[in-house]
Design a protein around this motif. Structure first.
Motif, short mmCIF file in Angstrom:
data_model
loop_
_atom_site.label_atom_id
_atom_site.label_comp_id
_atom_site.label_asym_id
_atom_site.label_seq_id
_atom_site.Cartn_x
_atom_site.Cartn_y
_atom_site.Cartn_z
N GLU A 64 -45.44 0.73 21.82
CA GLU A 64 -46.77 1.33 21.71
C GLU A 64 -46.67 2.85 21.87
O GLU A 64 -47.33 3.60 21.16
CB GLU A 64 -47.71 0.76 22.78
CG GLU A 64 -47.92 -0.74 22.70
CD GLU A 64 -48.93 -1.17 21.63
OE1 GLU A 64 -49.51 -0.29 20.98
OE2 GLU A 64 -49.10 -2.39 21.46
N PHE A 218 -41.11 -8.96 12.96
CA PHE A 218 -41.20 -10.26 13.63
C PHE A 218 -39.87 -10.70 14.25
O PHE A 218 -39.80 -11.74 14.87
CB PHE A 218 -41.70 -11.33 12.64
CG PHE A 218 -43.09 -11.02 12.14
CD1 PHE A 218 -44.19 -11.42 12.88
CD2 PHE A 218 -43.30 -10.28 10.98
CE1 PHE A 218 -45.48 -11.12 12.45
CE2 PHE A 218 -44.58 -9.98 10.54
CZ PHE A 218 -45.68 -10.40 11.28
N PRO A 226 -31.49 -15.07 19.41
CA PRO A 226 -30.89 -15.63 20.63
C PRO A 226 -31.90 -15.93 21.74
O PRO A 226 -31.67 -16.80 22.56
CB PRO A 226 -29.92 -14.53 21.09
CG PRO A 226 -30.32 -13.29 20.36
CD PRO A 226 -31.02 -13.72 19.10
N1 FAQ Z 1 -37.47 -4.15 16.62
O1 FAQ Z 1 -34.08 -13.07 20.04
P1 FAQ Z 1 -35.06 -12.18 19.37
C1 FAQ Z 1 -47.22 -2.41 17.59
C2 FAQ Z 1 -34.53 -7.47 19.13
S1 FAQ Z 1 -46.37 -3.14 18.86
C3 FAQ Z 1 -36.57 -3.91 17.58
O2 FAQ Z 1 -35.91 -12.79 18.31
P2 FAQ Z 1 -37.36 -11.84 21.10
C4 FAQ Z 1 -48.52 -1.76 17.93
C5 FAQ Z 1 -34.96 -8.24 20.37
O3 FAQ Z 1 -35.58 -7.37 21.30
C6 FAQ Z 1 -44.87 -3.73 18.09
N2 FAQ Z 1 -35.88 -4.90 18.19
O4 FAQ Z 1 -35.95 -11.44 20.48
C7 FAQ Z 1 -48.68 -0.53 17.16
C8 FAQ Z 1 -33.65 -8.80 20.82
O5 FAQ Z 1 -32.89 -7.78 21.46
P3 FAQ Z 1 -32.60 -7.80 23.07
C9 FAQ Z 1 -44.02 -4.33 19.11
C10 FAQ Z 1 -36.14 -6.17 17.80
O6 FAQ Z 1 -37.69 -10.87 22.15
C11 FAQ Z 1 -49.08 -0.55 15.83
C12 FAQ Z 1 -32.91 -9.07 19.52
O7 FAQ Z 1 -33.52 -8.26 18.53
N3 FAQ Z 1 -44.48 -5.65 19.40
O8 FAQ Z 1 -46.74 -2.47 16.53
C13 FAQ Z 1 -37.10 -6.47 16.83
O9 FAQ Z 1 -37.40 -13.29 21.44
C14 FAQ Z 1 -49.24 0.63 15.11
C15 FAQ Z 1 -32.97 -10.52 19.11
O10 FAQ Z 1 -34.30 -10.92 18.74
C16 FAQ Z 1 -43.92 -6.35 20.40
O11 FAQ Z 1 -43.05 -5.90 21.09
C17 FAQ Z 1 -37.78 -5.41 16.22
N4 FAQ Z 1 -38.68 -5.59 15.25
O12 FAQ Z 1 -38.36 -11.64 19.87
C18 FAQ Z 1 -48.45 0.70 17.76
C19 FAQ Z 1 -44.50 -7.74 20.62
N5 FAQ Z 1 -37.12 -7.80 16.66
O13 FAQ Z 1 -33.89 -7.50 23.74
C20 FAQ Z 1 -48.60 1.87 17.03
C21 FAQ Z 1 -43.85 -8.45 21.75
C22 FAQ Z 1 -36.21 -8.32 17.51
O14 FAQ Z 1 -32.14 -9.18 23.40
C23 FAQ Z 1 -49.01 1.84 15.71
N6 FAQ Z 1 -42.50 -8.83 21.46
N7 FAQ Z 1 -35.62 -7.34 18.18
O15 FAQ Z 1 -31.58 -6.73 23.27
C24 FAQ Z 1 -42.14 -9.97 20.82
O16 FAQ Z 1 -42.98 -10.76 20.38
C25 FAQ Z 1 -40.67 -10.29 20.70
O17 FAQ Z 1 -39.98 -9.49 21.63
C26 FAQ Z 1 -40.10 -10.06 19.27
C27 FAQ Z 1 -38.59 -10.35 19.32
C28 FAQ Z 1 -40.73 -11.04 18.30
C29 FAQ Z 1 -40.31 -8.64 18.79
#
Ligand code: FAQ
Length: 333
Positions: A64, A218, A226
């Motif tokens: 954010e 996503f 993982p």
């Molecule tokens: N970018 O095992 P998964 C917004 C990483 S807010 C970077 O699938 P997880 C508002 C992941 O951390 C946008 N890294 O992981 C806005 C993990 O690495 P780690 C943010 C990513 O956590 C709008 C590794 O890859 N939203 O946009 C990304 O189960 C406009 C393996 O992945 C959130 O954070 C990525 N795209 O699922 C602001 C929502 N994807 O930590 C301003 C909450 C994956 O093990 C202007 N987060 N990775 O080293 C989530 O829902 C989850 O954390 C995911 C990833 C779905 C993002």
């Protein structure tokens, strides 16, 4: 006489009692998760549940805050006073979202300073999407429509996350993101309906550049994610990366028709059997490069955050000194 051996035996007894107690706590925790209960910060939780939440919530907070930068770039160049006011409010909302999320993460026992240090030293991640440049005014509408649209799709299920402080923060955030998404769509619709050919081409170009990075928001495919299985088991994630990506694509295809823009994927095709839109391959090598720090704007984004933190040191010091004086005056009264 106390010996080392006796100490060890006592220690073993204590450990055995503690682990029996912990097993009970763990069983109670699992039962609450299975029943769909919310866990509060003061409740017992397994260490890995705490760590997983901290990782996800702090990364979300960082996203954010870093996410303010691409749009902040256009505040001084917004085409009208109305658009400038809307953009200012939106960027301020993102700051607010970051603060709610840092506050939710702090309840897990890590200070905001520690989280910010992890971001600035490159140890913590933030969303890949914010490492792309905002080249034209149409990028502002496209970020609202697609980036906020993807963010909401991912965040609505988090309103039911098993960790209550995160779920509560997300309810308010989602309401604001929904306004963000609609303002982006409306800004693009205005250009597509009333704009010149050059403005329409500008919108199409922005959509072409943001589409694929939005699909990467996503996260990796389910079979290469993982953290997913455990996070789903704990009710931190309620819907998988691939399912959310598909829901986003299905919604965006219809919205693109209303806007009159093309999505840059020649393989997009309605699949009668699945009742979903099929799509072409996502460039996961690009995703890996961006999250490893080598995207188009990673260095610029991080250095802007570090500079803002350093430039703001005097404000934090002054606020602390003021709070100290207030506390002393209260004690003396
Ligand atoms: N970018 O095992 P998964 C917004 C990483 S807010 C970077 O699938 P997880 C508002 C992941 O951390 C946008 N890294 O992981 C806005 C993990 O690495 P780690 C943010 C990513 O956590 C709008 C590794 O890859 N939203 O946009 C990304 O189960 C406009 C393996 O992945 C959130 O954070 C990525 N795209 O699922 C602001 C929502 N994807 O930590 C301003 C909450 C994956 O093990 C202007 N987060 N990775 O080293 C989530 O829902 C989850 O954390 C995911 C990833 C779905 C993002």
């Amino acid at each position: 006489m106390y010996t080392q051996a006796m100490d060890t035996k006592d220690g073993d007894d204590v450990k055995a009692v503690r682990s029996a107690e912990e097993m009970q706590l763990q069983q109670r925790f699992d039962a609450r998760i299975d029943a769909g209960d919310f866990i509060e910060a003061k409740d017992w939780m397994p260490e890995n549940y705490r760590k997983t939440l901290l990782r996800q919530i702090s990364q979300h907070a960082h996203s954010e805050i870093v996410g303010m930068l691409p749009e902040g770039n256009w505040i001084s160049r917004a085409p009208t006073l109305k658009r400038k006011t809307i953009l200012l409010a939106k960027v301020q909302d993102e700051a607010g979202h970051g603060l709610y999320l840092y506050a939710a993460a702090e309840t897990l026992g890590t200070s905001r300073d520690q989280m910010i240090d992890a971001l600035h030293s490159g140890r913590a991640k933030y969303s890949s999407i914010f490492n792309y440049p905002t080249l034209t005014w149409a990028d502002m509408g496209t970020i609202g429509w697609l980036v906020d649209g993807a963010a909401i799709m991912n965040q609505v299920p988090i309103c039911r996350c098993s960790f209550a402080p995160y779920a509560r923060a997300m309810i308010r955030i989602c309401r604001e993101e929904s306004f963000h998404q609609r303002q982006g769509f409306e800004a693009l619709l205005t250009m597509m309906r009333n704009g010149t050919d050059a403005q329409k081409a500008m919108v199409q170009d922005a959509v072409n550049r943001w589409w694929w990075p939005c699909l990467m928001m996503f996260g990796p495919p389910d079979d290469q994610s993982p953290n997913s299985a455990q996070s789903m088991r704990w009710g931190i994630k309620r819907v998988s990366n691939d399912e959310l990506r598909q829901k986003f694509i299905d919604a965006a295809v219809e919205q693109a028709k209303v806007l009159g823009v093309t999505l840059p994927d020649p393989e997009l095709r309605w699949n009668e059997e699945r009742e979903h839109w099929d799509h072409g391959p996502i460039d996961w090598d690009e995703f890996k490069r961006v999250i490893a720090g080598d995207g188009p704007c990673n260095r610029e984004r991080l250095s802007a955050r570090v500079k803002a933190w350093e430039d703001g040191a005097w404000v934090r010091e002054a606020a602390l000194a003021h709070a100290g004086k207030q506390a002393t005056a209260k004690e003396a009264a």
